[in-house]
Design an enzyme around this catalytic site. Structure first.
Site, mmCIF file in Angstrom:
data_model
loop_
_atom_site.group_PDB
_atom_site.id
_atom_site.type_symbol
_atom_site.label_atom_id
_atom_site.label_comp_id
_atom_site.label_asym_id
_atom_site.label_seq_id
_atom_site.Cartn_x
_atom_site.Cartn_y
_atom_site.Cartn_z
ATOM 1 N N ASP A 154 0.749 -0.859 -0.125
ATOM 2 C CA ASP A 154 -0.136 -0.016 0.069
ATOM 3 C C ASP A 154 0.779 1.131 -0.030
ATOM 4 O O ASP A 154 2.206 1.301 0.211
ATOM 5 C CB ASP A 154 -1.099 0.047 1.307
ATOM 6 C CG ASP A 154 -2.230 0.793 1.132
ATOM 7 O OD1 ASP A 154 -2.407 1.532 0.059
ATOM 8 O OD2 ASP A 154 -2.963 0.839 2.092
ATOM 9 N N GLU A 204 3.249 6.938 -2.320
ATOM 10 C CA GLU A 204 3.017 8.077 -2.769
ATOM 11 C C GLU A 204 4.128 9.007 -2.364
ATOM 12 O O GLU A 204 4.330 9.061 -1.183
ATOM 13 C CB GLU A 204 1.631 8.759 -2.616
ATOM 14 C CG GLU A 204 0.407 8.076 -3.162
ATOM 15 C CD GLU A 204 -0.136 7.241 -2.346
ATOM 16 O OE1 GLU A 204 0.550 6.546 -1.321
ATOM 17 O OE2 GLU A 204 -1.167 6.762 -2.681
ATOM 18 N N ASP A 215 -9.022 3.545 -2.923
ATOM 19 C CA ASP A 215 -10.184 3.562 -2.016
ATOM 20 C C ASP A 215 -11.183 4.328 -2.407
ATOM 21 O O ASP A 215 -11.775 5.435 -2.043
ATOM 22 C CB ASP A 215 -9.705 3.997 -0.635
ATOM 23 C CG ASP A 215 -8.425 3.517 -0.176
ATOM 24 O OD1 ASP A 215 -8.256 2.136 -0.484
ATOM 25 O OD2 ASP A 215 -7.659 4.176 0.650
#
Length: 332
Positions: A81, A84, A147
């Site tokens: 996950d 960024e 998400d």
């Protein structure tokens, strides 16, 4: 399957931790630092985290050792996950590429370490990511779309996942998917987004035709309908897991084609019907899986019927697979 990301939270108040990874990384100097030389803490939901400095030469070895521990514990897949980058100029786009590369290098090293003749069923290992840039498909094994809201919305709900699926496919991300049912729920006094059973069932139907068929409880599991909620959700999930399995032979073919040519598994129709003006006006309404399957999902609350557009092109006829009252309409 489990979860990991390059963001480390301080865990001094967590008695059940195996390791204090934040403190380890801080001591080694492999966390991104601020102008004062201290870990640069980034807000992450309800707490702050330090981000691994993926450009530091010691970070890769340290994090791969964590992945080795996971694999030794029997883990054979994980959601890699976040990723960024924080600085929009220096590292924002490079960071997810480095994050993907570290994970992929570990997978290749782990496979190379397996003894010949050892349990072949235990040789498969996979990770999937959401952040990416130009070279991310080179390193990432799979991707997912982040998400989405647990809603029917076009901009951030079930419809948006098809737009993201097709646009990412055109950008080189051949293997992509979304969380079945979406992820983000809201329970404010006035504004509420909770996953309904109907939305969950429709999302199952949709994702049975993407590269990965995977559920997610969402950020508010108790407020959401789940695949295990009742007999209907169980049976519907089982049914579309079988649908997903039924085209495995074709999926394998498309994955190999993607590796050779870069073509995505799920495709906008204009890739194969560029001269059909009506195809160019489609966004989330329908899409192709390879060249052989046309998917027209039900994406509106309370609806049981959809209209399918059969594009002009090849002379061979389309074969309709009717399900739950679908209306088929063809220009040919």
């Amino acid at each position: 399957m489990t979860y990991c990301n390059p963001c480390l939270a301080p865990t001094e108040d967590k008695p059940n931790r195996r390791r204090n990874m934040f403190q380890e990384a801080k001591t080694m100097g492999i966390l991104i630092r601020d102008q004062y030389g201290q870990p640069y803490m980034v807000p992450n939901t309800a707490f702050n985290v330090g981000m691994l400095d993926l450009t530091h030469p010691d970070t890769t070895t340290w994090f791969k050792n964590i992945l080795w521990e996971m694999a030794d514990d029997g883990i054979r897949g994980w959601m890699a996950d976040f990723g960024e980058g924080e600085d929009p100029i220096e590292a924002h786009n490079r960071y997810p590429e480095l994050w993907a590369k570290i994970n992929r290098e570990f997978v290749e090293e782990w496979k190379a370490s397996r003894k010949a003749g050892e349990d072949e069923d235990d040789d498969e290992i996979v990770f999937f990511m959401r952040a990416g840039f130009r070279d991310s498909p080179k390193w990432g094994m799979l991707f997912w779309e982040g998400d989405q809201m647990v809603s029917w919305q076009q901009n951030d709900g079930i419809k948006s996942t098809i737009v993201g699926l097709l646009s990412s496919g055109l950008s080189g991300y051949a293997f992509n998917h979304s969380d079945i049912g979406g992820y983000s729920g809201v329970s404010f006094p006035i504004v509420k987004y909770r996953r309904s059973e109907e939305l969950l069932l429709r999302w199952m139907e949709l994702n049975a035709f993407t590269t990965v068929f995977r559920t997610h409880e969402g950020n508010k599991p108790s407020c959401n309908s789940q695949f295990y909620s009742n007999d209907r959700t169980y049976s519907h999930f089982a049914r579309f897991a079988k649908v997903y399995n039924a085209w495995k032979f074709y999926r394998i073919q498309l994955v190999k084609e993607a590796a050779r040519k870069g073509l995505p598994v799920c495709r906008h129709l204009f890739l194969h019907y560029p001269d059909d003006d009506k195809v160019h006006k489609l966004s989330y309404q329908q899409f192709l899986v390879g060249t052989e399957i046309l998917v027209v999902p039900v994406l509106d609350k309370g609806k049981n019927k959809v209209k399918a557009y059969f594009p002009i092109g090849e002379e061979r006829p389309w074969v309709a697979c009717l399900d739950r009252g679908v209306i088929l309409e063809s220009r040919q």
